[in-house]
Write an enzyme that holds these catalytic residues in place. Structure first.
Site, short mmCIF file in Angstrom:
data_model
loop_
_atom_site.label_atom_id
_atom_site.label_comp_id
_atom_site.label_asym_id
_atom_site.label_seq_id
_atom_site.Cartn_x
_atom_site.Cartn_y
_atom_site.Cartn_z
N CYS G 34 -11.91 -0.69 6.05
CA CYS G 34 -11.68 -1.53 4.77
C CYS G 34 -12.31 -2.85 4.67
CB CYS G 34 -10.31 -1.60 4.19
SG CYS G 34 -9.97 -2.68 2.87
N ASP G 41 -10.10 3.39 6.92
CA ASP G 41 -10.06 4.09 5.77
C ASP G 41 -10.27 5.65 6.06
OD1 ASP G 41 -8.88 2.43 3.78
OD2 ASP G 41 -10.72 1.65 2.98
#
Ligand SMILES: [Ca+2]
Ligand SMILES: [Ca+2]
Ligand SMILES: [Ca+2]
Ligand SMILES: [Ca+2]
Ligand SMILES: [Ca+2]
Ligand SMILES: [Ca+2]
Ligand SMILES: [Ca+2]
Ligand SMILES: [Ca+2]
Ligand SMILES: [Ca+2]
Ligand SMILES: [Ca+2]
Ligand SMILES: [Ca+2]
Ligand SMILES: [Ca+2]
Ligand SMILES: [Ca+2]
Ligand SMILES: [Ca+2]
Ligand SMILES: [Ca+2]
Ligand SMILES: [Ca+2]
Lengths: 129, 129, 129, 129, 129, 129, 129, 129, 129, 129
Positions: G34, G41
């Site tokens: 991220c 992520d």
């Protein structure tokens, strides 16, 4: 009975007090606030219990769950607090609460706590084939 | 608390230390490297434990899982290593770890390891009908 | 290690020999020949075992499964033969094999066989609520 | 072997007679006639057994199931009759039959019956975590 | 037999009286009235029993369920009442009733009650692997 | 008809040649060899077609699928090759083939190819609400 | 071909260049960082395309997905970037990418982008009943 | 109406003849004989139709399906034959029949045929978002 | 950005403004109050949109959803109000909102509303086979 | 508003009259009587509509469904009757009713009817990829 959030738990007499039987209740609409961030948390709360002389009234249980809507609540603590509260209202032979919280940060958390009346013994479970 | 991968596991006091209850945590976002090929492996890690005096903090557990992202890890070894590490941080009455690895070469592999405090005895499980 | 079908089962030392833990492996890509008709049969093979001093290497297990591709094999016999073969390679504390064959003539067949080291005793299974 | 409906159950020798193992068979294509109305009934029949010296041949089992196609059969009676018949053919250590009938009048019915050789004792089931 | 709602439960002789076996019946079409509001309630009723000398006739059971259509019925009470009624008609070795009510106010409720003939002992359940 | 793998596709006359209708066939038991590694690949093959004057015989289709068992086959090429082959045998008005290969290296691949007789026009699809 | 993360996309000639057909690829093992928080992520990436003269090589595609492992990537931007990159490598007639990100903060996000060669026209989709 | 298998299809007047509406019927209990082997085949038959002046009576439809129980029937032919028969009984604006046969030899087969009254035009399907 | 409920919707520039692509967002944790009874309502809110020059920031969208927590809201009105509000913040080419409310009184309700920029035309949807 | 079964359908003004949007309602608790046998029938009723100036009130809709509890109703007729009744109460731009009846005699039946205001035209459905 009011229709406002309430910590009071209404009860009614067990209609078959001489028999150990099971009542299961699932409430997928529990929400409280995270005490760290103040943001809403969501959970599904499940109860299963064997009543002694009292049963918990369903609408009152709903208002009780509603009463946490604006409270901060840690996962582990609130599950035990609910169990303590409901047990003190109806003194069941056995009660188990399962709180399944929605995913946060990619992590799923569930807390399960139970209470047994020490003088009550669970009947042997008959599992038919 | 930092938000970097970390082998440190933060803890907090068990809010209901006199009761045996269950905490279940599922982390579907574990990734490490295959020590043979260097390529990424993916797994879902599940924990279930009965806390003694300490609980493991969820965000720290997430950073701990993150710390394996650039490490090579054999399936059987890493599952046992995680168990050893978390047990040494919170000394639970009981802990079980299940690591479900993604399919490789048409083969699905899962490793499950558990630790029990030798002086703790699991309460009889009550199964209501 | 070759990448040809092979009856040889490579092994590696159990990385946590002092602990009873579970390894589960599922192989949905097993195929052999029906010894009656010569036509292909398909099955999903599942293993679960508690290692003693050795674990079975996954790629070798895949080549072992491949080795049945051109062999005739009765359902009941091949399941027991696999169990005998893998047990003799790694001498596990416990191993169970489940062979789930694809439907033939409207009939679904599954065969499950297991081996236990007679001097090993399975630990009591802890089922948390 | 003929390919006509038949009450004869062909058998073959158990290929691993020294081991207690499980054979599971599911037949979703059972049909008979309702003895009250004469109309067709449909069911899924499942068997699980631990063979002694004999196994039941699958194609013969299929023809046996076919033999009920034009017979009237009460749910409770036919399930017990099948069990009696197959047990007398292969004398298994254990056999369980489950007959799951299709819905009639908004009611779903399942009948399960089992036979155990009185001198055989089921091994303790090992449930790995 | 009439096709009107009826509290009479027709029975028939158990066709295999010397064997403990299981009969399971599911009726997803139960409806009664809420005694508080007068509005319709809906539930799925499941029975499982081990017959002694009598079985309950399925069509009569359906008419019995129909007989609640215009009656007010509390969840906990009606489940126990049904159990008492059916047990008094067929005196089974064991019977369990599960009443799964449709959601009301975001709350799902299930009540499970059972009866065991005190002189009957459930056979050990054989769980094959 | 032999029961050996065969590239010959038996056909039979379309029993309703004046009507455009659909025949769908799914074969979950396709296996070939990876032309790069020599290891087995597995796929589910689905066909849907609108016959012209000929239909493809099911048992011959099965033997045709079997004929790839010892052949190396790239995903994209083999799907188009099958389509070309079956189309040349039965000259359907329309045929679509879908080959869904099992996961390899964490990647799922599906190839879909279709043939339309250029002088045939698909009827408007009637979608009822 | 190396087995390291790489932005290079290997290609191979389309084996059936005269036919519009579909290749679908699903990669459930995509991970990046991220760009706001630096934390991992996870997403499932799906591609579907109609090749022109080139196809994308699967192993190279896997290494390409791997190349995002240590990069920061916004959901909307990375999906479009991947599409741009793969399109420039194989110039397909049509390509669609779907990136389904794991839940964050109780919110599920999916981004879908597509490219069409402006001189290519999609054939009418034939939907058989 | 008799309760014997019958090729006669009872009808009743369409209660809303001025409106195009849909009637869908699913019959999972179809069985006939394979004309090659004489053994039972099983299928699920689905109909959807837009009635003109007549509807097909459900119990008669059931007896019609029953009438195939002792007949040999090829998959492609019997689906078209049923369609022809029912269309000639009720002359619907539109009718589609789907016959989904149980797996044989690892192959799943479905046949779908439909009839449209040439002077009837299907209304545009309104798909709300 | 604060972490309090807020009617402000933060935006960011569309990273690929020259392409029509889809962003889908699902928020299963919406709760408001019933304006008739004052009791909590729960819903899952889904958005899908094609951005023009702006995208909606996910965390701000979450705070926006949170802002309804203590407001009374009719199902039909609140869905349209949300759509109006978000459209006025990012002026998308297209946006659809779907609000799926939890069951009340045995009735499930879903409301779907959408906005299209009148000068924008949706590209033809390419459906590959 | 009373809480008795009622053929009166309360309405309220559409809160967003200038926009075509969708309201979907599912009522799984419909029961009526079979006009042939007098026995209870059960169905799930689904509505979807685009309101004009009026919406149907949910509680009144529930009481309307309740009003069929003691009425005989043929499947095809009652679906059309409901549609006629609700359309005459709220004059929607479009309404579709789907009545999915529980299985009877092994046959599943669904009836779907719809009404469109002839001067209203459904907007083109935008399907995003
Ligand atoms: Ca949830
Ligand atoms: Ca049971
Ligand atoms: Ca996974
Ligand atoms: Ca399979
Ligand atoms: Ca457990
Ligand atoms: Ca096990
Ligand atoms: Ca068992
Ligand atoms: Ca497969
Ligand atoms: Ca349709
Ligand atoms: Ca995922
Ligand atoms: Ca199609
Ligand atoms: Ca079936
Ligand atoms: Ca629709
Ligand atoms: Ca929900
Ligand atoms: Ca598509
Ligand atoms: Ca239902």
């Amino acid at each position: 009975m009011t229709t406002k959030p309430s910590k009071d738990l209404e009860t009614f007499p067990n209609p078959q007090p001489g028999r150990d039987y099971t009542i299961r209740i699932t409430i997928p609409e529990f929400t409280c606030l995270c005490p760290k961030t103040g943001q809403p948390d969501f959970a599904t709360i499940s109860l299963e219990y064997v009543p002694a002389s009292l049963c918990v009234e369903l609408k009152a249980l709903k208002l009780y769950m509603w009463s946490f809507r604006d409270e901060g609540a840690f996962h582990e603590a609130v599950t035990n607090e609910m169990l303590n509260h409901i047990v003190s209202a109806i003194h069941p032979n056995f009660m188990r609460i399962r709180a399944e919280f929605n995913v946060r940060g990619g992590i799923y958390t569930t807390v399960i706590a139970e209470h047994k009346n020490p003088v009550w013994e669970a009947p042997d479970l008959i599992n038919l084939p």
